[in-house]
Design a protein around this motif. Structure first.
Motif, PDB file in Angstrom:
ATOM      1  N   UNK A  49       0.836  -1.202   0.000  1.00 44.24           N
ATOM      2  CA  UNK A  49       0.000   0.000   0.000  1.00 44.24           C
ATOM      3  C   UNK A  49       0.869   1.249   0.000  1.00 44.24           C
ATOM      4  N   UNK A  50       1.894   1.249   0.840  1.00 41.03           N
ATOM      5  CA  UNK A  50       2.794   2.398   0.939  1.00 41.03           C
ATOM      6  C   UNK A  50       3.516   2.639  -0.385  1.00 41.03           C
ATOM      7  N   UNK A  51       3.951   1.557  -1.038  1.00 41.46           N
ATOM      8  CA  UNK A  51       4.711   1.683  -2.277  1.00 41.46           C
ATOM      9  C   UNK A  51       3.854   2.163  -3.455  1.00 41.46           C
ATOM     10  N   UNK A  52       2.540   1.874  -3.412  1.00 44.32           N
ATOM     11  CA  UNK A  52       1.702   2.244  -4.553  1.00 44.32           C
ATOM     12  C   UNK A  52       1.406   3.739  -4.585  1.00 44.32           C
ATOM     13  N   UNK A  53       1.618   4.442  -3.449  1.00 44.67           N
ATOM     14  CA  UNK A  53       1.436   5.887  -3.426  1.00 44.67           C
ATOM     15  C   UNK A  53      -0.027   6.293  -3.446  1.00 44.67           C
ATOM     16  N   UNK A  54      -0.315   7.582  -3.697  1.00 45.19           N
ATOM     17  CA  UNK A  54      -1.701   8.076  -3.697  1.00 45.19           C
ATOM     18  C   UNK A  54      -2.555   7.357  -4.731  1.00 45.19           C
ATOM     19  N   UNK A  55      -3.764   6.987  -4.336  1.00 44.21           N
ATOM     20  CA  UNK A  55      -4.683   6.302  -5.245  1.00 44.21           C
ATOM     21  C   UNK A  55      -5.880   7.210  -5.526  1.00 44.21           C
ATOM     22  N   UNK A  56      -6.618   6.888  -6.557  1.00 41.30           N
ATOM     23  CA  UNK A  56      -7.775   7.707  -6.933  1.00 41.30           C
ATOM     24  C   UNK A  56      -8.871   6.823  -7.489  1.00 41.30           C
ATOM     25  N   UNK A  57     -10.040   7.435  -7.713  1.00 41.90           N
ATOM     26  CA  UNK A  57     -11.152   6.696  -8.284  1.00 41.90           C
ATOM     27  C   UNK A  57     -11.614   5.578  -7.371  1.00 41.90           C
ATOM     28  N   UNK A  58     -11.969   4.470  -7.975  1.00 42.25           N
ATOM     29  CA  UNK A  58     -12.495   3.334  -7.216  1.00 42.25           C
ATOM     30  C   UNK A  58     -11.436   2.719  -6.300  1.00 42.25           C
ATOM     31  N   UNK A  59     -10.179   2.948  -6.610  1.00 45.49           N
ATOM     32  CA  UNK A  59      -9.102   2.341  -5.830  1.00 45.49           C
ATOM     33  C   UNK A  59      -8.958   2.967  -4.436  1.00 45.49           C
ATOM     34  N   UNK A  60      -9.625   4.092  -4.206  1.00 46.32           N
ATOM     35  CA  UNK A  60      -9.549   4.706  -2.884  1.00 46.32           C
ATOM     36  C   UNK A  60     -10.599   4.115  -1.937  1.00 46.32           C
ATOM     37  N   UNK A  61     -11.547   3.338  -2.476  1.00 47.95           N
ATOM     38  CA  UNK A  61     -12.600   2.756  -1.649  1.00 47.95           C
ATOM     39  C   UNK A  61     -12.070   1.817  -0.563  1.00 47.95           C
ATOM     40  N   UNK A  62     -11.135   0.904  -0.881  1.00 46.50           N
ATOM     41  CA  UNK A  62     -10.627   0.049   0.195  1.00 46.50           C
ATOM     42  C   UNK A  62      -9.896   0.832   1.275  1.00 46.50           C
ATOM     43  N   UNK A  63      -9.225   1.913   0.900  1.00 49.13           N
ATOM     44  CA  UNK A  63      -8.572   2.769   1.893  1.00 49.13           C
ATOM     45  C   UNK A  63      -9.631   3.396   2.798  1.00 49.13           C
ATOM     46  N   UNK A  64     -10.726   3.844   2.184  1.00 52.50           N
ATOM     47  CA  UNK A  64     -11.829   4.436   2.941  1.00 52.50           C
ATOM     48  C   UNK A  64     -12.424   3.432   3.919  1.00 52.50           C
ATOM     49  N   UNK A  65     -12.596   2.186   3.501  1.00 53.28           N
ATOM     50  CA  UNK A  65     -13.162   1.157   4.375  1.00 53.28           C
ATOM     51  C   UNK A  65     -12.260   0.900   5.576  1.00 53.28           C
ATOM     52  N   UNK A  66     -10.957   0.879   5.353  1.00 51.61           N
ATOM     53  CA  UNK A  66     -10.030   0.691   6.473  1.00 51.61           C
ATOM     54  C   UNK A  66     -10.040   1.899   7.407  1.00 51.61           C
ATOM     55  N   UNK A  67     -10.274   3.084   6.856  1.00 54.25           N
ATOM     56  CA  UNK A  67     -10.377   4.282   7.699  1.00 54.25           C
ATOM     57  C   UNK A  67     -11.620   4.214   8.580  1.00 54.25           C
ATOM     58  N   UNK A  68     -12.738   3.712   8.041  1.00 60.62           N
ATOM     59  CA  UNK A  68     -13.952   3.542   8.845  1.00 60.62           C
ATOM     60  C   UNK A  68     -13.688   2.573   9.996  1.00 60.62           C
ATOM     61  N   UNK A  69     -12.989   1.475   9.693  1.00 63.73           N
ATOM     62  CA  UNK A  69     -12.630   0.521  10.744  1.00 63.73           C
ATOM     63  C   UNK A  69     -11.775   1.199  11.812  1.00 63.73           C
ATOM     64  N   UNK A  70     -10.887   2.077  11.380  1.00 63.26           N
ATOM     65  CA  UNK A  70     -10.027   2.796  12.326  1.00 63.26           C
ATOM     66  C   UNK A  70     -10.832   3.753  13.201  1.00 63.26           C
ATOM     67  N   UNK A  71     -11.851   4.398  12.614  1.00 61.50           N
ATOM     68  CA  UNK A  71     -12.691   5.309  13.395  1.00 61.50           C
ATOM     69  C   UNK A  71     -13.406   4.560  14.520  1.00 61.50           C
ATOM     70  N   UNK A  72     -13.904   3.362  14.228  1.00 60.25           N
ATOM     71  CA  UNK A  72     -14.611   2.605  15.260  1.00 60.25           C
ATOM     72  C   UNK A  72     -13.655   2.178  16.364  1.00 60.25           C
ATOM     73  N   UNK A  73     -12.478   1.731  15.979  1.00 60.33           N
ATOM     74  CA  UNK A  73     -11.510   1.274  16.984  1.00 60.33           C
ATOM     75  C   UNK A  73     -11.005   2.431  17.836  1.00 60.33           C
ATOM     76  N   UNK A  74     -10.868   3.612  17.244  1.00 55.66           N
ATOM     77  CA  UNK A  74     -10.391   4.776  17.982  1.00 55.66           C
ATOM     78  C   UNK A  74     -11.521   5.571  18.628  1.00 55.66           C
ATOM     79  N   UNK A  75     -12.757   5.055  18.538  1.00 55.63           N
ATOM     80  CA  UNK A  75     -13.922   5.667  19.182  1.00 55.63           C
ATOM     81  C   UNK A  75     -14.159   7.105  18.727  1.00 55.63           C
ATOM     82  N   UNK A  76     -13.903   7.368  17.459  1.00 60.42           N
ATOM     83  CA  UNK A  76     -14.153   8.707  16.935  1.00 60.42           C
ATOM     84  C   UNK A  76     -15.653   8.909  16.693  1.00 60.42           C
ATOM     85  N   UNK A  77     -16.061  10.177  16.677  1.00 61.17           N
ATOM     86  CA  UNK A  77     -17.466  10.493  16.413  1.00 61.17           C
ATOM     87  C   UNK A  77     -17.896   9.866  15.084  1.00 61.17           C
ATOM     88  N   UNK A  78     -19.036   9.226  14.982  1.00 61.04           N
ATOM     89  CA  UNK A  78     -20.078   9.035  16.009  1.00 61.04           C
ATOM     90  C   UNK A  78     -19.990   7.690  16.713  1.00 61.04           C
TER      91      UNK A  78
END
Length: 209
Positions: free
Chosen positions: A85-114
């Motif tokens: 992931x680090x080596x592939x650099x910035x992603x765009x379009x549909x390829x950013x969706x899996x990054x977004x899903x992992x960010x949602x998982x991170x929000x729940x684990x870090x107890x961020x709003x909401x």
């Protein structure tokens, strides 16, 4: 049981940090969720069980998002590790969706709003659990993953969104923490606020942050 579960929990946290494979990170991620449920419910009363199941539900929701993200990384990009992931650099379009899903998982684990309600409920656990696990250890797993993913969303709309989202969490939860009188609730809200500040800095992605 208490000390055994704490040792398993801390071992799983080390597993998250030292693993490069997304599958292994997910495995240890879910181990912390299960251990957290056991420790929050440790007092064996209704409030403890309700808080434990709330934490389990929210974190399992994040776990589902994590799993979906892993599958999308594999199917869309052929990626299995954080290094790739680090080596592939910035992603765009549909390829950013899996990054977004992992960010949602991170929000729940870090107890961020909401998703902050599980951390507030977790404060019914014995004090060592509140202090060690839910204020200084488990919630850091989420921001750790967001920071590791930063090369993938640097300079994208997702990075800007994270910067704004983290900043809002910091301001709102800091204001709430100041108004609290219960020490554990002050600890919980101040923790959420500090994590929001870290997320905001990761989203900015500059040398200043």
């Amino acid at each position: 049981l208490f000390y055994s579960v704490i040792c398993i929990f801390l071992s799983a946290m080390n597993g998250i940090i030292f693993s490069d494979s997304l599958s292994w990170i997910y495995f240890f991620w879910e181990v912390t969720t299960i251990c957290s449920f056991i420790l929050i419910s440790y007092n064996n009363n209704k409030e403890a069980f309700d808080s434990g199941f709330r934490a389990l539900t929210i974190n399992l929701l994040g776990g589902i998002c994590f799993l979906v993200g892993i599958i999308m990384f594999k199917n869309l990009m052929g990626i299995n590790t954080l290094t790739q992931i680090i080596k592939c650099g910035p992603v765009s379009g549909i390829f950013i969706l899996p990054v977004f899903m992992l960010c949602i998982a991170s929000f729940t684990k870090s107890a961020q709003l909401p998703f902050q309600s599980w951390l507030l409920g977790a404060m019914v656990a014995p004090t060592p659990v509140s202090a060690l696990l839910h204020s200084s250890t488990m919630v850091k797993a989420g921001v750790y993953l967001i920071i590791k993913l930063s090369p993938a969303y640097s300079g994208t709309w997702l990075g800007n969104t994270l910067a704004i989202y983290g900043g809002l969490s910091f301001v709102i939860c800091s204001a709430i923490a100041i108004s609290q009188r219960n020490a554990k609730r002050v600890l919980a809200y101040s923790t959420i606020a500090d994590l929001g500040l870290i997320i905001s800095s990761a989203g900015m992605g500059t040398s200043i942050s």
